[in-house]
Design an enzyme around this catalytic site. Structure first.
Site, PDB file in Angstrom:
ATOM      1  N   HIS A  23       0.820  -1.224   0.000  1.00  0.00           N
ATOM      2  CA  HIS A  23       0.000   0.000   0.000  1.00  0.00           C
ATOM      3  C   HIS A  23       0.846   1.263   0.000  1.00  0.00           C
ATOM      4  O   HIS A  23       1.922   1.311   0.604  1.00  0.00           O
ATOM      5  CB  HIS A  23      -1.034  -0.009   1.123  1.00  0.00           C
ATOM      6  CG  HIS A  23      -0.514   0.064   2.527  1.00  0.00           C
ATOM      7  ND1 HIS A  23      -0.233   1.247   3.146  1.00  0.00           N
ATOM      8  CD2 HIS A  23      -0.261  -0.906   3.440  1.00  0.00           C
ATOM      9  CE1 HIS A  23       0.174   1.007   4.389  1.00  0.00           C
ATOM     10  NE2 HIS A  23       0.178  -0.287   4.594  1.00  0.00           N
ATOM     11  N   GLU A  82      -5.037   1.872   2.966  1.00  0.00           N
ATOM     12  CA  GLU A  82      -5.001   0.611   3.730  1.00  0.00           C
ATOM     13  C   GLU A  82      -5.144   0.880   5.206  1.00  0.00           C
ATOM     14  O   GLU A  82      -5.825   0.159   5.934  1.00  0.00           O
ATOM     15  CB  GLU A  82      -3.682  -0.131   3.469  1.00  0.00           C
ATOM     16  CG  GLU A  82      -3.593  -1.496   4.131  1.00  0.00           C
ATOM     17  CD  GLU A  82      -3.136  -1.482   5.589  1.00  0.00           C
ATOM     18  OE1 GLU A  82      -3.328  -2.495   6.287  1.00  0.00           O
ATOM     19  OE2 GLU A  82      -2.600  -0.450   6.054  1.00  0.00           O
ATOM     20  N   HIS A 141       4.102   2.953  12.702  1.00  0.00           N
ATOM     21  CA  HIS A 141       3.168   4.067  12.944  1.00  0.00           C
ATOM     22  C   HIS A 141       3.770   5.171  13.826  1.00  0.00           C
ATOM     23  O   HIS A 141       3.040   5.869  14.513  1.00  0.00           O
ATOM     24  CB  HIS A 141       1.865   3.575  13.589  1.00  0.00           C
ATOM     25  CG  HIS A 141       1.060   2.649  12.733  1.00  0.00           C
ATOM     26  ND1 HIS A 141      -0.158   2.142  13.120  1.00  0.00           N
ATOM     27  CD2 HIS A 141       1.298   2.140  11.497  1.00  0.00           C
ATOM     28  CE1 HIS A 141      -0.631   1.350  12.168  1.00  0.00           C
ATOM     29  NE2 HIS A 141       0.242   1.328  11.168  1.00  0.00           N
TER      30      HIS A 141
END
Lengths: 24, 428
Positions: free
Chosen positions: B246, B292, B390
């Site tokens: 992605h 995504e 993240h």
């Protein structure tokens, strides 16, 4: 709706194995 | 000697380090690529141009409506028992606080069970979750459901210990889900360090007060695209082997590891095959998914648009778990298909990546796999993955060009050979 493909293999596993070995 | 030629070109030849260098150019240019952002839009435009210039076929964009959320300014300051400015990252889709923020006492819990037991104490407070890190796929439940569970017992906001395997005071963001009928409260991740400290303070009986400010806003869905390119099959062009990663990321770091690496080894797989002048019997299709991170939004749209042709998909492949040194392939499919995949992976003996594991899949290919299409995902050395996932640390610095080249070789050999076999992979 999902459509499934029938499992229509005409080849034995040994034949597929030989085919793959060819890529080595 | 096709497999050997691919490996030689990818790992030792002129294409070595290419996927790393291509990725670095993109992420250094556009930075992170949040769903609905201008930078994601720009990245898609650049990739469209890149794939055209690479000489791939049928390069096109397929439209998708995607979520548009922006975090805005955010801060969390502990006011009692001492003043301490905390690092935090709001979670995707979270509502903001009023402009003056939310100032409230804290209730620290270590599990949803403890929250239930202490429900009467939660009303009007900020719930802090200090859940221990087990494995990602279990612990992530606290990030996803933390706000809903806290709101159900009357909390004003939730702060969740980052779902990270290691921390140097790094907050990690991610998606969270509200529930119909439950008040939407602001929710963010704090660092492991602060969650543990507040847990210690609370256990000593200290009163903890936090002022939380979040300027997060949700906007109307934005226009975006899945990016597609192909090498059209020579004998069965209507049949497909799909390789994917992605293109979107969170709005922190550079989104290099999650999932720039997966997207770029997928592109590299087609580049390597094209550079060697190879054309498999069936079509090799590259898809770079959009959105995504918001729950496979682009992938769902693609499935809706293409599922009528599901009988022509031999294998769907996704790399979204890092592109560090590969261990092998995770695979979901029939026993016969697994036996064939083991033979295919045997071709990767020269780089010692021959193992076939269970549970192939991922957010972006799960629709196909659930519908019975064989699915494969790259399994690599995850030692560092959830330390950077993240977070602001997800940059090119965590990537390794040689490891990416090996991962690309695995991806190219598997996708090419499966696409070139005389028959599609057998289904159950």
């Amino acid at each position: 709706k999902a459509i499934y493909r029938n499992d229509t293999s005409q080849r034995t596993f040994e034949e597929i194995k030989e085919e793959i070995a060819h890529y080595g | 000697d096709v497999a050997k030629a691919i490996i030689d070109l990818a790992v030792y030849g002129k294409a070595q380090n290419r996927s790393y260098e291509r990725l670095a150019l993109l992420v250094d240019t556009v930075g992170p690529r949040l769903s609905g952002s201008k930078s994601l839009e720009k990245a898609i435009q650049i990739m469209y141009q890149n794939l055209k210039e690479d000489g791939l076929e049928n390069v096109h964009l397929e439209p998708v409506k995607i979520p548009h959320w922006e975090r805005g300014e955010e801060s969390a300051v502990m006011l009692e028992p001492r003043v301490h400015r905390m690092a935090l990252l709001g979670l995707g889709g979270s509502v903001g606080t009023p402009p003056q923020g939310i100032t409230a006492e804290v209730l620290v819990v270590t599990s949803f069970d403890e929250l239930q037991r202490r429900a009467p104490e939660a009303k009007g407070k900020i719930v802090v979750y200090n859940q221990p890190y087990a494995i990602y796929f279990k612990t992530v439940e606290y990030r996803v459901r933390g706000a809903v569970e806290a709101a159900k017992v009357g909390a004003l906001a939730s702060l969740i210990r980052s779902v990270a395997s290691f921390s140097i005071y790094s907050p990690h963001t991610g998606v969270q889900e509200y529930q119909d009928g439950v008040p939407k409260i602001p929710t963010a991740c704090i660092t492991v360090e602060d969650a543990e400290m507040m847990s210690r303070m609370a256990s000593r009986g200290s009163r903890i007060v936090i002022q939380l400010k979040m300027g997060a806003k949700n906007y109307a869905d934005a226009d975006s695209f899945n990016t597609v390119a192909e090498i059209i099959g020579s004998k069965y062009p209507e049949q497909v082997v799909l390789v994917s990663g992605h293109l979107d990321s969170w709005d922190v770091g550079q989104g290099a590891m999650d999932d720039g690496g997966g997207a770029f080894i997928s592109w590299e797989a087609l580049s390597l095959i094209k550079d060697l002048g190879l054309r498999p019997k069936r079509t090799l299709r590259l898809v770079l998914w959009t959105a995504e991170e918001q729950g496979g939004i682009g992938a769902f749209q693609y499935y809706q648009s293409h599922k009528a042709n599901i009988s022509n998909y031999s294998l769907v492949m996704e790399s979204d778990g890092g592109t560090f040194l590969p261990y092998g392939l995770q695979f979901t499919g029939s026993d016969k298909a697994r036996a064939i995949m083991k033979e295919v992976m045997g071709l990767l003996q020269p780089i010692n990546v021959t193992r076939v594991f269970s549970d192939g899949g991922g957010t972006d290919i799960k629709f196909w796999v659930q519908a019975g299409v064989p699915g494969a995902s790259l399994l690599d050395d995850l030692y560092k993955y959830f330390s950077f996932h993240h977070s602001q640390g997800d940059t090119m610095t965590v990537m390794d060009p040689k490891e990416m080249s090996v991962a690309a070789a695995v991806w190219a050999v598997v996708s090419y050979v499966v696409a070139d076999l005389e028959e599609m992979l057998p289904r159950s």
